[in-house]
Design an enzyme around this catalytic site. Sequence first.
Site, PDB file in Angstrom:
ATOM      1  N   CYS A   1     105.971  -4.108  -9.362  1.00 62.50           N
ATOM      2  CA  CYS A   1     107.162  -4.344  -8.529  1.00 62.50           C
ATOM      3  C   CYS A   1     107.686  -5.766  -8.670  1.00 62.50           C
ATOM      4  O   CYS A   1     108.751  -6.092  -8.151  1.00 62.50           O
ATOM      5  CB  CYS A   1     106.844  -4.039  -7.078  1.00 62.50           C
ATOM      6  SG  CYS A   1     106.142  -2.400  -6.866  1.00 62.50           S
TER       7      CYS A   1
ATOM      8  N   HIS B   1     114.333   0.047  -2.938  1.00 64.20           N
ATOM      9  CA  HIS B   1     113.342  -0.607  -3.791  1.00 64.20           C
ATOM     10  C   HIS B   1     113.295   0.048  -5.174  1.00 64.20           C
ATOM     11  O   HIS B   1     112.347   0.756  -5.507  1.00 64.20           O
ATOM     12  CB  HIS B   1     111.968  -0.546  -3.096  1.00 64.20           C
ATOM     13  CG  HIS B   1     110.861  -1.243  -3.820  1.00 64.20           C
ATOM     14  ND1 HIS B   1     111.062  -2.278  -4.719  1.00 64.20           N
ATOM     15  CD2 HIS B   1     109.513  -1.060  -3.771  1.00 64.20           C
ATOM     16  CE1 HIS B   1     109.879  -2.677  -5.192  1.00 64.20           C
ATOM     17  NE2 HIS B   1     108.934  -1.955  -4.646  1.00 64.20           N
TER      18      HIS B   1
END
Lengths: 388, 106
Positions: free
Chosen positions: A85, A335
Site C-alpha cells: 500500500c 484506497h
Amino acid sequence: MRGVSIIGVGKTKFGVFPDRSLKSLITEAGKKALLDARIDASMIQAFYLGNFAATGFNRQNHVAAYAATAIGLPNIPCTRFEAACASSGAALREAMIAVGSGLYDFILVGGVEKMNSVDTPRVTEYLAQAADWETEAKVGATFPSMFALMATRHMYEYGTTREQISQVAVKNHANGAKNPDAQMQKEITLEKASTSPVLIAEPLNLYDCSLITDGAAAVVVCASELAAQYAKTPVDVIGHGQASDSFCMYQKKDITRFDATIAAGRRAYEMAKISPNDVDVVEVHDCFTIAEIIAIEDLGFCKKGEGGPFTIEGMTAIGGKIPVNTSGGLKSKGHPVGATGVAQVAELVLQLRGQAGPRQVKDAEVALSHNLGGSGASCVVHLLRRRT
Amino acid sequence: MQISIRRCPSCSQKYLDDVDLCPACLQVTPTERIEVGGTGKIYSFSRVHVAPEQFKNIVPYYLAIIDLDEGPRMMARLQTQEGDHVRIDAPVELVSSEDGYLFALK
C-alpha cells in the site's frame, strides 16, 4: 542535494468504475498533473509509477511503460515501484531523490490501482499477498484481522474505547462528504459506526475498514530553482523519510506502534528541521480506523496511547488542533492501493495552495503525508511547505 | 503436544519453522530444528468473520498472536468451545500443526 518541489497534481475521482480501464485511470491523472503544472509531456525526463497488483487485478504487467505510452510520454526511463500500500509513496520519494541529485529536472510520478475488476474474495487474496503466506495467511490471517489484533492490544494497554476508534470513521466520512473526488460522500453517525452488526474481524466492523477502490493520482516533481516559472504557488518538499520493519506482524515486539512510521517520521522531521508542532495538516494511512490512531501517536501529534481521546475530542477534525485526513482518508475517499501515497500528497498540495474548497484548513503552510505498506513493513513520510 | 521450531546453533535465537538461515548472525548460519512444548499465552486476538476462500466454512474463528513459553511469538487460530473466555494472557496449548497452527485454551 538541491531543493525539490511539486508543481502539478492530477487525480481521477475514486470509486467503482466497471467501464474504465487501468490505462484510462492513470492517463487521466497523468495528463491532469501535466496540465496543472503547465508543462508539456516532452519535458518529463522520467516516469515513476506506484502499483501493487495489476498482475492480479488486471492481468497486466510492465505497467510503468504501459502507462507512459498511454499518457504520451517520450522515450524516457519508466519504472514501477511496489511496496504494497506504500507503492506510490515509495515511487514519489525516489523521484525526490533523483531530482534532488540533479540528474533530472522534471519527473512525473503516478499511482494507480483498479481493484474492482475481480470479486471480493480475489481482492482479499491479492491483498493477503502483502503478508507472509507461510506464517500468517496460511494460518487464517487477513489484513482486517491483523489490524484487529492491534486494536485489541491497544484497547487492552491504553484503554482505547470502541467509540474513540469509531470516531476516526465518523470524522473521515464528514471530510469525505466535502470531497467531490471521494468514493463515499456521506456522513455517518458515531452510533451507527460503533454499533454496526456487520463484523469483519472483531473488534473491527464494516465502518472500521477502508474501501475497495479504482483510481489514480499523479504529481509533477521539479527542481525547486525552476518551480516558480511553472507554478503560482510552488510546494517545496522539506523532508522525507522511509523505513521498514519486521515483515510479519507477530515478529514485532509491540503491535501498538509501527516502528517503520516512527523511524520514517523522525528522518523526515530531522531533514526538515521541524517538529510535529509545526505541521498544519496531515494525511495518514487509515486503511483501518485503528491505524489512524496509531499513526498520529507514532508521528508525535499526541502522546502514545492517547490517540483515542485525542480523536474523540475533535483535535484531528478540520478546525481542530491538527486536522487529519481532510480528503476523507482511505476510509471515505477510498484506497486504490497503488495510488494512495500520491493521492495523499495531491490532497496536501491542494491544501497548501488554498484550493481545498469546503474542506480547506485555514492558512495551512506545512503538511505531512504518511503512507504505510502491509502490516507496517514499509512506511514513507513526506513533509511539504507552501513557498511564501 | 510439542511444536517444531528452529534455533540458531551460533546465537541461540529461536524462530518459527520457516526460518532456515539465521537473520541475526553475520555468518550464513543454517538453523537447526528443535522441538519445544506447544504451550503459551495469548498476546492479542481477533474473532474473524470475513475470511478468504479456504477458511470460509469455519467463520467466525479466533486468530491470535501467541507467546510460546519456550519459543518465539507466532500467529495461530484458536479452537474454541461454548463458554470459552478468550482473553489476553490466557494460557493456550497446541492442538494441531497441520494446515496452519491451531491452539486451544488450556
